[in-house]
Enzyme design. Structure first.
Site: not given
Ligand code: MRU
Length: 345
Positions: A48, A88, A236, A246
């Site tokens: 996230g 990442r 993101d 996202n």
């Molecule tokens: O791969 P992730 O679990 O890190 O991806 C997270 C997302 O896509 C969330 O929707 C995004 O980071 C918003 S978090 C407040």
């Protein structure tokens, strides 16, 4: 909810609630080194965008602690920070946090390692606290968009777990509930890592907010049947033109929302907006290990030798977004101008 990101001064370690094994087990993953932090980020012990940013800030402190034993600690530190920053590629909060720490180092000039360590840890703790405040502000702006009785669909997990606390998209929902509105949530399960089924359902259920999990491919039917009044998701990285990257599948949800005339909102702090990236197509999309798609837990579900796609994110074009909820208010199209104003104001 259990404190999911904690820094222990005594152990000089970052303690993370291990999100890989939720909801069935609540265990702590301990980071003491740069490699531990990179591993936690890459395997999604913590994930996230805002949570990644806070983790990266503490990760800088661990990187410095590790580098301090080297004669040329500055070069060792620079190498550690580069490693951390590359953990990442999509969530911009990662490089944002490392950049802030580097800027503080520059500001302090020719500082001793122990003094930098003190300054960095204080800053990391500040960023941690500020993220919760930001989410609360975002929540109060976003809650105005939600009506009593609404069922809100969300995709992935943009809740407390994805941030330092309260959440972005789920922060909007928590704030609406705090205002006394009766809200139901549909959590799309979010293949392949199942952030919706595992994490969004876990934290909403724990908080007493009614939540139902739906398969990602049920979205069209649920909308057609009038079972969804609003969609709120996180992001993101948001480009300068308002395109929002996202979790994979978000673009499809936005297209369906447009088809059925359902307002689609993105909730994200200004730290997730990358004004140096012109459009969503310029944002790097993480391509993750095939194993997340070929297996569910330890069980293989695709034939040996068949390749899979595992793009982790997709860009939703700005024209599908009704508003971007930030700590400065709800930004509206044209986003280029409203984003600029939010940064300047
Ligand atoms: O791969 P992730 O679990 O890190 O991806 C997270 C997302 O896509 C969330 O929707 C995004 O980071 C918003 S978090 C407040």
């Amino acid at each position: 909810m259990t404190e999911h990101i904690q820094f222990s001064d005594d152990q000089y370690a970052l303690l993370l609630l291990d999100q890989r094994i939720l909801p069935t087990r609540e265990e702590t993953f301990v980071c003491r080194t740069t490699d531990d932090t990179v591993y936690a980020l890459q395997t999604m012990v913590v994930r996230g965008a805002p949570a990644i940013g806070v983790t990266a800030a503490y990760g800088c402190c661990l990187a410095l602690r590790e580098a301090r034993s080297q004669d040329d600690w500055r070069s060792a530190l620079a190498a550690n920070l580069d490693k951390l920053e590359r953990a990442r590629p999509t969530a911009v909060n990662l490089s944002w946090a490392v950049r802030l720490m580097r800027a503080l180092h520059e500001e302090l000039g020719d500082v001793r390692a122990e003094d930098l360590a003190k300054a960095w840890l204080t800053r990391a703790k500040q960023l941690h606290a500020e993220d919760i405040e930001t989410n609360r502000r975002m929540g109060s702006f976003g809650a105005e968009l939600i009506e009593d009785g609404d069922t809100v669909m969300t995709h992935c997990n943009a809740g407390a777990l994805a941030t330092a606390g309260h959440g972005t998209a789920l922060g909007v929902i928590y704030s609406a509930v705090e205002q006394g509105k009766k809200i139901k949530v549909i959590a799309n399960e979010t293949r392949p890592f199942l952030q919706g089924a595992r994490l969004t359902a876990y934290e909403l259920h724990k908080a007493g907010v009614p939540v139902t999990v739906a398969c990602d491919n049920a979205c069209a039917l649920l909308m057609k049947r009038g079972m969804v009044q609003k969609v709120v998701v996180g992001a993101d990285r948001i480009a300068a033109n308002g395109d929002a990257v996202n979790k994979i599948g978000t673009f499809g949800v936005a297209l369906l929302a447009k088809h059925f005339g359902i307002p689609f909102y993105v909730a994200a702090p200004l730290s997730t907006i990358d004004r140096d990236t012109p459009t969503g197509d310029d944002i790097p999309i993480e391509d993750r290990t095939p194993r997340e798609v070929t297996h569910v837990g330890d069980t293989q579900i695709t034939p040996d030798g068949v390749p899979v796609y595992n793009f982790a994110f997709d860009p939703t074009p700005a024209e599908l977004i009704h508003g971007i909820v930030t700590e400065k208010g709800v930004l509206r199209a044209p986003y280029e101008a409203s984003i600029k104003k939010a940064f300047e104001g």
